[in-house]
Design a protein around this motif. Structure first.
Motif, PDB file in Angstrom:
ATOM      1  N   ASN A 185     -95.223  19.825  44.205  1.00 36.36           N
ATOM      2  CA  ASN A 185     -94.980  21.264  44.120  1.00 36.36           C
ATOM      3  C   ASN A 185     -93.640  21.594  44.764  1.00 36.36           C
ATOM      4  N   ALA A 186     -92.969  22.597  44.232  1.00 39.83           N
ATOM      5  CA  ALA A 186     -91.722  23.077  44.812  1.00 39.83           C
ATOM      6  C   ALA A 186     -92.005  24.326  45.621  1.00 39.83           C
ATOM      7  N   GLN A 187     -91.133  24.597  46.606  1.00 41.28           N
ATOM      8  CA  GLN A 187     -91.317  25.772  47.434  1.00 41.28           C
ATOM      9  C   GLN A 187     -89.985  26.466  47.611  1.00 41.28           C
ATOM     10  N   GLY A 188     -90.020  27.715  48.114  1.00 40.95           N
ATOM     11  CA  GLY A 188     -88.795  28.454  48.362  1.00 40.95           C
ATOM     12  C   GLY A 188     -87.830  27.657  49.227  1.00 40.95           C
ATOM     13  N   GLY A 189     -86.555  27.687  48.871  1.00 39.98           N
ATOM     14  CA  GLY A 189     -85.570  26.910  49.595  1.00 39.98           C
ATOM     15  C   GLY A 189     -85.610  25.447  49.247  1.00 39.98           C
ATOM     16  N   GLY A 190     -86.243  25.099  48.104  1.00 35.24           N
ATOM     17  CA  GLY A 190     -86.367  23.688  47.747  1.00 35.24           C
ATOM     18  C   GLY A 190     -85.036  22.984  47.655  1.00 35.24           C
ATOM     19  N   LEU A 191     -84.046  23.629  47.029  1.00 36.38           N
ATOM     20  CA  LEU A 191     -82.704  23.056  46.941  1.00 36.38           C
ATOM     21  C   LEU A 191     -81.932  23.269  48.232  1.00 36.38           C
ATOM     22  N   LEU A 230     -97.514  23.366  36.327  1.00 35.56           N
ATOM     23  CA  LEU A 230     -96.768  23.641  35.098  1.00 35.56           C
ATOM     24  C   LEU A 230     -95.290  23.785  35.451  1.00 35.56           C
ATOM     25  N   ASN A 231     -94.424  23.022  34.791  1.00 30.61           N
ATOM     26  CA  ASN A 231     -92.997  23.046  35.062  1.00 30.61           C
ATOM     27  C   ASN A 231     -92.189  23.339  33.802  1.00 30.61           C
ATOM     28  N   TRP A 232     -91.295  24.304  33.900  1.00 32.37           N
ATOM     29  CA  TRP A 232     -90.274  24.525  32.886  1.00 32.37           C
ATOM     30  C   TRP A 232     -88.948  24.127  33.517  1.00 32.37           C
ATOM     31  N   ASP A 233     -88.394  22.982  33.144  1.00 36.35           N
ATOM     32  CA  ASP A 233     -87.193  22.438  33.769  1.00 36.35           C
ATOM     33  C   ASP A 233     -85.986  22.571  32.849  1.00 36.35           C
ATOM     34  N   ASP A 234     -84.871  22.977  33.439  1.00 38.39           N
ATOM     35  CA  ASP A 234     -83.572  22.993  32.760  1.00 38.39           C
ATOM     36  C   ASP A 234     -83.655  23.692  31.400  1.00 38.39           C
ATOM     37  N   ILE A 243     -82.378  28.232  33.603  1.00 39.24           N
ATOM     38  CA  ILE A 243     -83.407  28.118  34.637  1.00 39.24           C
ATOM     39  C   ILE A 243     -83.426  26.673  35.108  1.00 39.24           C
ATOM     40  N   GLY A 244     -83.216  26.464  36.403  1.00 49.37           N
ATOM     41  CA  GLY A 244     -83.319  25.107  36.930  1.00 49.37           C
ATOM     42  C   GLY A 244     -84.748  24.616  36.910  1.00 49.37           C
ATOM     43  N   LYS A 245     -85.659  25.451  37.413  1.00 46.84           N
ATOM     44  CA  LYS A 245     -87.090  25.131  37.401  1.00 46.84           C
ATOM     45  C   LYS A 245     -87.889  26.412  37.545  1.00 46.84           C
ATOM     46  N   LEU A 246     -88.921  26.526  36.732  1.00 42.91           N
ATOM     47  CA  LEU A 246     -89.939  27.559  36.883  1.00 42.91           C
ATOM     48  C   LEU A 246     -91.264  26.834  36.999  1.00 42.91           C
ATOM     49  N   GLN A 247     -92.015  27.147  38.057  1.00 39.66           N
ATOM     50  CA  GLN A 247     -93.230  26.374  38.327  1.00 39.66           C
ATOM     51  C   GLN A 247     -94.381  27.276  38.736  1.00 39.66           C
ATOM     52  N   ASN A 271     -99.051  28.026  44.167  1.00 38.88           N
ATOM     53  CA  ASN A 271     -97.640  28.181  44.505  1.00 38.88           C
ATOM     54  C   ASN A 271     -96.869  28.610  43.262  1.00 38.88           C
ATOM     55  N   VAL A 272     -95.821  29.402  43.498  1.00 37.81           N
ATOM     56  CA  VAL A 272     -94.926  29.878  42.443  1.00 37.81           C
ATOM     57  C   VAL A 272     -93.507  29.629  42.910  1.00 37.81           C
ATOM     58  N   TYR A 273     -92.670  29.135  42.000  1.00 38.94           N
ATOM     59  CA  TYR A 273     -91.285  28.815  42.373  1.00 38.94           C
ATOM     60  C   TYR A 273     -90.372  29.015  41.167  1.00 38.94           C
ATOM     61  N   ILE A 274     -89.163  29.500  41.427  1.00 41.14           N
ATOM     62  CA  ILE A 274     -88.157  29.606  40.377  1.00 41.14           C
ATOM     63  C   ILE A 274     -86.771  29.391  40.969  1.00 41.14           C
TER      64      ILE A 274
END
Length: 509
Positions: free
Chosen positions: A179-185, A219-223, A235-239, A262-265
């Motif tokens: 899972n990704a989280q805020g500030g992941g990058l 669920l991931n929507w990448d690039d 969009i880099g990632k929507l999760q 979790n929700v991430y974008i």
């Protein structure tokens, strides 16, 4: 005269006939040779076709630094990719060696082999990765560190539905998902190519950490391009995820109907424009919704901050195990990343709070921020150039972070880790600062050597035997090993600062 003429004519006719016969024989030989040559050419063409067909039917081999070795069938019906992430350190940490603060000892920070199996042009991808870095775990001598030397790093199936329709996501499900989280990058940049040694102190310790989950679906929507919406970016990632984040071991049951989400974008709104100052800007935001259920294992059942000491991580603040009461716990964070040429700036924040119904130490809150800078200062191509795959590149990094944590007024105290019963060193808030400087040199594509210097400063620390202030050497001890009261210069709840140094070698195949 007549006889001579007759004889001469006969002789000429004979010679002419002989020459004609000889010429016909040469022509036949030439035709025969031409036929044989034509047959040889046809055979050669046929053999070449057969060789080409056989070569086309053979699996292909390809390698990309950091992405590993890929073996793929000619018709893409199957494929296998293998890689390994390795990271070894020599630590020189402040404090008492018997508390895990050893100096000049080689440790395995990461040793993670990975295999990915693809089916039907990678429509289905099975990911299997092991986390074999067992430093400071399982030996009972590291100030509370727990775990075993080898667990799953990833054990999941990735269904690439985007191969069927570009609007569909990649669906990841299994017993160890990501899972990704805020500030992941912005939290670290990259643990394999960036300069920063570890994730920030706050999010690494709030339960979410890397976002690993013992089980779940993501669920991931990448690039994905935004050009169809008139936006020159992507969009880099929507999760979206529903996972047992930080709850128990891999594949274990949570024993609760209260699920975690979790929700991430991340968005790069101008990545498709030709402007070096704007195309590298990325914004991100993520939230972890953790439903605390005191009847079951929860990944958000305490507030705690530990330093990055690998063998003996010291507890700088701790609300205590299972101190958070029932209700919704949220950890959210925005982040901004700006890449321009060889320079990267990272800014992130994190905000954590809990409903905390029936909590044992009162209402708890935490917040933090980080500002980081990475710069490729030199490579064989010249100054202000370089990359993780450019041999001879020099990477400089620095960052500053601050985290504040507090407990409510209910018991006037919060930090009880390492102390049994009441103790004058208890306190209910802490402020921790970390300043870090990093230097890395690329000795081969994706292979680096480097040094990290970490300077900590904490406003409140426990200073009795076996707690952070004592183990970090911030108190002057009157004996090598003693009981509470055997130290001098140990003000109850006093703060202090200390410095750790790491020498690193890392490589991703």
């Amino acid at each position: 005269m007549t006889k001579r003429y007759l004889v001469g004519s006969m002789l000429a006719a004979f010679l002419l006939a002989a020459g004609t016969v000889q010429a016909q024989g040469v022509d036949q030989k030439i035709q025969t040779l031409e036929q044989e040559l034509s047959q040889l050419k046809e055979q050669q063409i046929e053999m070449k076709k057969e060789a080409t067909a056989q070569a086309a039917a053979m699996p292909s081999f390809s390698y990309r630094p950091g992405n590993g070795l890929t073996i793929e069938a000619a018709d893409k019906s199957w494929g296998v990719r293998s890689t390994v992430e390795t990271h070894f350190r020599y630590n020189f940490e402040s404090g008492v060696d018997q508390s895990g603060r050893s100096r000049g000892e080689m440790i395995g920070r990461r040793f993670r082999p990975t295999l990915l199996y693809c089916v039907n042009n990678c429509l289905w991808e099975i990911e299997s990765s092991l986390d074999l870095d067992g430093w400071g775990t399982g030996n009972g001598k590291n100030n509370g560190a727990t775990g075993v030397g080898g667990i799953l790093q990833r054990g999941a199936v990735n269904f690439h539905a985007e191969h069927l329709n570009p609007w569909l996501p990649t669906v990841q499900f299994g017993m160890e998902v990501q899972n990704a989280q805020g500030g992941g990058l912005a939290r670290q940049g990259s643990g394999t190519t960036g300069a920063q040694a570890e994730y920030d102190l706050h999010t690494r310790n709030n339960g979410f950490n890397t976002g690993r989950a013992g089980s779940g679906t993501v669920l991931n929507w990448d690039d994905r391009s935004l050009s169809s919406l008139g936006i020159p970016g992507r969009i880099g990632k929507l999760q979206f995820g529903m996972s047992a984040i930080a709850e128990g071991d891999d594949g274990t049951q949570s024993l609760t109907d209260r699920k975690d989400f979790n929700v991430y974008i991340s968005i790069l709104p101008m990545s498709q424009i030709k402007n070096m100052w704007l195309s590298g800007i990325a914004f991100e935001f993520g939230t972890w919704f953790c439903n605390v259920d005191n009847r079951a294992d929860n990944g958000c059942s305490r507030y705690r901050i530990q330093d990055h000491g690998d063998g003996g991580r010291q507890t700088l603040f701790d609300s205590g195990a299972a101190s958070i009461g029932d209700g919704l716990h949220t950890a959210m964070g925005p982040g901004v990343v700006w890449n321009v040429g060889p320079y990267t700036m990272r800014v992130m924040g994190s905000f954590q709070q809990s409903t905390d119904r029936g909590g044992t130490t009162g209402k708890k809150r935490a917040h933090s921020f980080l500002i980081g800078h990475d710069l490729y200062a030199y490579s064989p191509k010249g100054f202000l150039t370089g990359s993780a795959t450019e041999t001879g590149s020099v990477l400089l990094g620095t960052h500053f972070e601050r985290v504040d944590m507090s407990c409510g007024e209910r018991l006037k105290t919060c930090s009880t880790a390492g102390v049994s019963g009441s103790n004058p060193n208890n306190y209910r808030r802490n402020r921790v600062l970390l300043r870090e400087g990093d230097l890395w040199y690329v000795i081969a594509p994706r292979m680096n050597v480097g040094m990290s210097i970490l300077w900590y400063d904490a406003s409140n620390l426990k200073n009795t035997v076996g707690t952070a202030g004592y183990n970090l050497g911030l108190c002057k001890r009157t004996s090598p090993a003693g009981s509470p009261g055997s130290e001098t210069n140990c003000r109850a709840g006093g703060g202090g600062d200390w410095t750790d140094v790491m020498l690193n070698w890392r490589y991703t195949f």
